[in-house]
Motif scaffolding. Structure first.
Motif, PDB file in Angstrom:
ATOM      1  N   ASP A 196      32.419  35.379  77.916  1.00 34.82           N
ATOM      2  CA  ASP A 196      33.634  36.026  76.963  1.00 34.82           C
ATOM      3  C   ASP A 196      34.188  37.388  77.467  1.00 34.82           C
ATOM      4  O   ASP A 196      35.304  37.640  77.648  1.00 34.82           O
ATOM      5  CB  ASP A 196      33.340  36.269  75.461  1.00 34.82           C
ATOM      6  N   VAL A 197      33.347  38.143  78.120  1.00 31.42           N
ATOM      7  CA  VAL A 197      33.654  39.169  78.815  1.00 31.42           C
ATOM      8  C   VAL A 197      34.427  39.100  80.107  1.00 31.42           C
ATOM      9  O   VAL A 197      35.440  39.528  80.121  1.00 31.42           O
ATOM     10  CB  VAL A 197      32.373  40.404  79.228  1.00 31.42           C
ATOM     11  N   LEU A 198      34.107  38.056  80.947  1.00 33.60           N
ATOM     12  CA  LEU A 198      35.069  37.944  82.125  1.00 33.60           C
ATOM     13  C   LEU A 198      36.304  37.209  81.589  1.00 33.60           C
ATOM     14  O   LEU A 198      37.344  37.576  82.186  1.00 33.60           O
ATOM     15  CB  LEU A 198      34.245  36.895  82.933  1.00 33.60           C
ATOM     16  N   SER A 199      36.382  36.494  80.573  1.00 32.83           N
ATOM     17  CA  SER A 199      37.472  35.870  80.085  1.00 32.83           C
ATOM     18  C   SER A 199      38.625  36.775  79.492  1.00 32.83           C
ATOM     19  O   SER A 199      39.557  36.898  79.895  1.00 32.83           O
ATOM     20  CB  SER A 199      37.179  34.852  78.919  1.00 32.83           C
ATOM     21  N   ALA A 200      37.944  37.740  78.744  1.00 31.18           N
ATOM     22  CA  ALA A 200      38.660  38.892  78.309  1.00 31.18           C
ATOM     23  C   ALA A 200      39.466  39.779  79.548  1.00 31.18           C
ATOM     24  O   ALA A 200      40.486  40.286  79.077  1.00 31.18           O
ATOM     25  CB  ALA A 200      37.873  39.671  77.324  1.00 31.18           C
ATOM     26  N   GLY A 201      38.672  39.936  80.453  1.00 29.16           N
ATOM     27  CA  GLY A 201      39.047  40.628  81.497  1.00 29.16           C
ATOM     28  C   GLY A 201      40.235  39.964  82.393  1.00 29.16           C
ATOM     29  O   GLY A 201      40.999  40.801  83.117  1.00 29.16           O
ATOM     30  N   VAL A 202      40.693  38.737  82.108  1.00 25.43           N
ATOM     31  CA  VAL A 202      41.761  38.068  82.593  1.00 25.43           C
ATOM     32  C   VAL A 202      42.946  38.862  81.898  1.00 25.43           C
ATOM     33  O   VAL A 202      44.352  38.839  82.838  1.00 25.43           O
ATOM     34  CB  VAL A 202      41.630  36.653  82.511  1.00 25.43           C
ATOM     35  N   GLU A 203      42.853  39.115  80.669  1.00 24.43           N
ATOM     36  CA  GLU A 203      44.165  39.582  79.899  1.00 24.43           C
ATOM     37  C   GLU A 203      44.104  41.208  80.030  1.00 24.43           C
ATOM     38  O   GLU A 203      45.138  41.950  79.990  1.00 24.43           O
ATOM     39  CB  GLU A 203      44.002  39.129  78.474  1.00 24.43           C
ATOM     40  N   GLY A 204      42.873  41.891  79.944  1.00 22.22           N
ATOM     41  CA  GLY A 204      42.917  43.438  79.844  1.00 22.22           C
ATOM     42  C   GLY A 204      41.679  43.754  80.309  1.00 22.22           C
ATOM     43  O   GLY A 204      40.492  43.201  80.765  1.00 22.22           O
ATOM     44  N   LEU A 205      41.421  45.287  80.353  1.00 25.17           N
ATOM     45  CA  LEU A 205      40.094  45.764  80.554  1.00 25.17           C
ATOM     46  C   LEU A 205      39.086  45.398  79.595  1.00 25.17           C
ATOM     47  O   LEU A 205      39.346  45.150  78.597  1.00 25.17           O
ATOM     48  CB  LEU A 205      40.313  47.221  80.603  1.00 25.17           C
ATOM     49  N   SER A 206      37.909  44.807  80.098  1.00 27.53           N
ATOM     50  CA  SER A 206      36.792  44.351  79.578  1.00 27.53           C
ATOM     51  C   SER A 206      35.545  44.690  80.038  1.00 27.53           C
ATOM     52  O   SER A 206      35.592  44.825  81.307  1.00 27.53           O
ATOM     53  CB  SER A 206      36.841  42.938  79.407  1.00 27.53           C
ATOM     54  N   GLY A 207      34.297  44.927  79.355  1.00 26.73           N
ATOM     55  CA  GLY A 207      33.234  45.233  79.645  1.00 26.73           C
ATOM     56  C   GLY A 207      32.931  46.478  79.423  1.00 26.73           C
ATOM     57  O   GLY A 207      33.859  47.409  79.386  1.00 26.73           O
ATOM     58  N   ASP A 208      31.605  46.767  79.254  1.00 25.62           N
ATOM     59  CA  ASP A 208      31.017  47.852  79.068  1.00 25.62           C
ATOM     60  C   ASP A 208      29.703  48.360  79.880  1.00 25.62           C
ATOM     61  O   ASP A 208      28.894  47.030  79.834  1.00 25.62           O
ATOM     62  CB  ASP A 208      30.875  48.408  77.821  1.00 25.62           C
ATOM     63  N   GLY A 209      29.422  49.248  80.680  1.00 28.19           N
ATOM     64  CA  GLY A 209      28.234  49.385  81.110  1.00 28.19           C
ATOM     65  C   GLY A 209      28.191  49.166  82.569  1.00 28.19           C
ATOM     66  O   GLY A 209      28.971  49.297  83.381  1.00 28.19           O
ATOM     67  N   ASP A 210      27.524  47.996  82.852  1.00 29.27           N
ATOM     68  CA  ASP A 210      27.289  47.582  84.388  1.00 29.27           C
ATOM     69  C   ASP A 210      28.335  46.562  85.052  1.00 29.27           C
ATOM     70  O   ASP A 210      28.447  46.376  86.159  1.00 29.27           O
ATOM     71  CB  ASP A 210      25.984  47.131  84.679  1.00 29.27           C
ATOM     72  N   PHE A 211      29.122  46.194  84.126  1.00 28.88           N
ATOM     73  CA  PHE A 211      30.379  45.172  84.603  1.00 28.88           C
ATOM     74  C   PHE A 211      31.629  45.458  83.728  1.00 28.88           C
ATOM     75  O   PHE A 211      31.599  45.616  82.580  1.00 28.88           O
ATOM     76  CB  PHE A 211      29.827  43.704  84.500  1.00 28.88           C
ATOM     77  N   LYS A 212      32.566  45.311  84.421  1.00 25.92           N
ATOM     78  CA  LYS A 212      33.942  45.488  83.883  1.00 25.92           C
ATOM     79  C   LYS A 212      34.738  44.662  84.777  1.00 25.92           C
ATOM     80  O   LYS A 212      34.600  44.253  85.869  1.00 25.92           O
ATOM     81  CB  LYS A 212      34.188  46.849  84.164  1.00 25.92           C
ATOM     82  N   ALA A 213      35.694  44.128  84.154  1.00 29.79           N
ATOM     83  CA  ALA A 213      36.804  43.261  84.777  1.00 29.79           C
ATOM     84  C   ALA A 213      38.164  43.441  84.037  1.00 29.79           C
ATOM     85  O   ALA A 213      38.109  44.032  83.028  1.00 29.79           O
ATOM     86  CB  ALA A 213      36.519  41.693  84.531  1.00 29.79           C
ATOM     87  N   TRP A 214      39.162  43.515  85.089  1.00 29.10           N
ATOM     88  CA  TRP A 214      40.667  44.032  84.448  1.00 29.10           C
ATOM     89  C   TRP A 214      41.625  43.109  85.420  1.00 29.10           C
ATOM     90  O   TRP A 214      41.263  43.048  86.646  1.00 29.10           O
ATOM     91  CB  TRP A 214      40.651  45.165  84.089  1.00 29.10           C
ATOM     92  N   PRO A 215      42.708  42.704  84.953  1.00 32.84           N
ATOM     93  CA  PRO A 215      43.909  42.094  85.723  1.00 32.84           C
ATOM     94  C   PRO A 215      44.598  43.414  86.463  1.00 32.84           C
ATOM     95  O   PRO A 215      44.660  44.446  85.925  1.00 32.84           O
ATOM     96  CB  PRO A 215      44.825  41.520  84.751  1.00 32.84           C
ATOM     97  N   SER A 216      45.284  43.073  87.641  1.00 34.51           N
ATOM     98  CA  SER A 216      46.288  44.079  88.204  1.00 34.51           C
ATOM     99  C   SER A 216      47.417  44.152  87.545  1.00 34.51           C
ATOM    100  O   SER A 216      47.780  43.298  86.624  1.00 34.51           O
ATOM    101  CB  SER A 216      46.467  43.598  89.753  1.00 34.51           C
ATOM    102  N   ARG A 217      47.930  45.415  87.478  1.00 33.79           N
ATOM    103  CA  ARG A 217      49.073  45.576  87.004  1.00 33.79           C
ATOM    104  C   ARG A 217      50.287  45.356  87.603  1.00 33.79           C
ATOM    105  O   ARG A 217      51.355  45.022  87.332  1.00 33.79           O
ATOM    106  CB  ARG A 217      49.289  47.213  86.415  1.00 33.79           C
ATOM    107  N   ALA A 218      50.204  45.283  88.993  1.00 40.25           N
ATOM    108  CA  ALA A 218      51.285  45.139  89.997  1.00 40.25           C
ATOM    109  C   ALA A 218      51.911  43.805  89.968  1.00 40.25           C
ATOM    110  O   ALA A 218      50.993  42.716  89.834  1.00 40.25           O
ATOM    111  CB  ALA A 218      50.889  45.727  91.355  1.00 40.25           C
ATOM    112  N   GLN A 219      53.137  43.522  90.166  1.00 41.68           N
ATOM    113  CA  GLN A 219      53.742  42.094  90.085  1.00 41.68           C
ATOM    114  C   GLN A 219      53.831  41.953  91.505  1.00 41.68           C
ATOM    115  O   GLN A 219      54.476  42.483  92.353  1.00 41.68           O
ATOM    116  CB  GLN A 219      55.147  42.209  89.576  1.00 41.68           C
TER     117      GLN A 219
END
Length: 150
Positions: free
Chosen positions: A67-90
């Motif tokens: 769920d953390v990785l999946s949320a990172g596809v849409e926006g900043l996700s994760g807390d602690g040792d893992f974070k995921a986020w999509p690029s903003r650049a087109q």
């Protein structure tokens, strides 16, 4: 993306893998590509394993919440040792950034093809839909695992 049945430990659980090339952002250009296997299995339905094939004898495995990785596809996700986020650049290839941080404070940030990872994650939700993970867990085995001392 490959699917197969995990037959270890006499189980026949669905397993899905994505082999991807990640760009290691802080590495010199000649060492910036890191092969990674994203692995999801119905035997551990809440987690995704990232197996990073770095220039070492054994791969580095990082376990993150699906769920953390999946949320990172849409926006900043994760807390602690893992974070995921999509690029903003087109750009022609949208990117998914993955930041892995060790307890000593050392961190590594990688970029993956967001579309590829997103498509693979959607497939894992076809194997085990969101909300159905609890039905796949072996609660009897989990109950027998001793907890660490408080």
């Amino acid at each position: 993306m490959t699917d197969r049945l995990d037959q270890s430990n006499d189980t026949r659980q669905p397993l899905s893998e994505l082999r991807a090339s990640l760009h290691f952002l802080s590495a010199p250009p000649e060492d910036s590509t890191v092969e990674c296997v994203f692995r999801y299995g119905a035997d551990d339905p809440l987690a995704v394993r990232l197996e990073l094939h770095v220039p070492a004898d054994t791969p580095v495995t990082w376990v993150v919440g699906r769920d953390v990785l999946s949320a990172g596809v849409e926006g900043l996700s994760g807390d602690g040792d893992f974070k995921a986020w999509p690029s903003r650049a087109q750009s022609a290839t949208p990117l998914l950034y993955l930041r892995l941080e060790r307890p000593q404070g050392k961190a590594a940030t990688f970029a993956a093809d967001l579309t590829e990872v997103h498509r693979w994650l959607e497939h894992t939700y076809e194997l085990v839909p969101a909300g159905d993970e609890h039905a796949m867990l072996d609660w009897d085995t989990l109950a027998r695992i001793p907890l660490p001392p408080a």
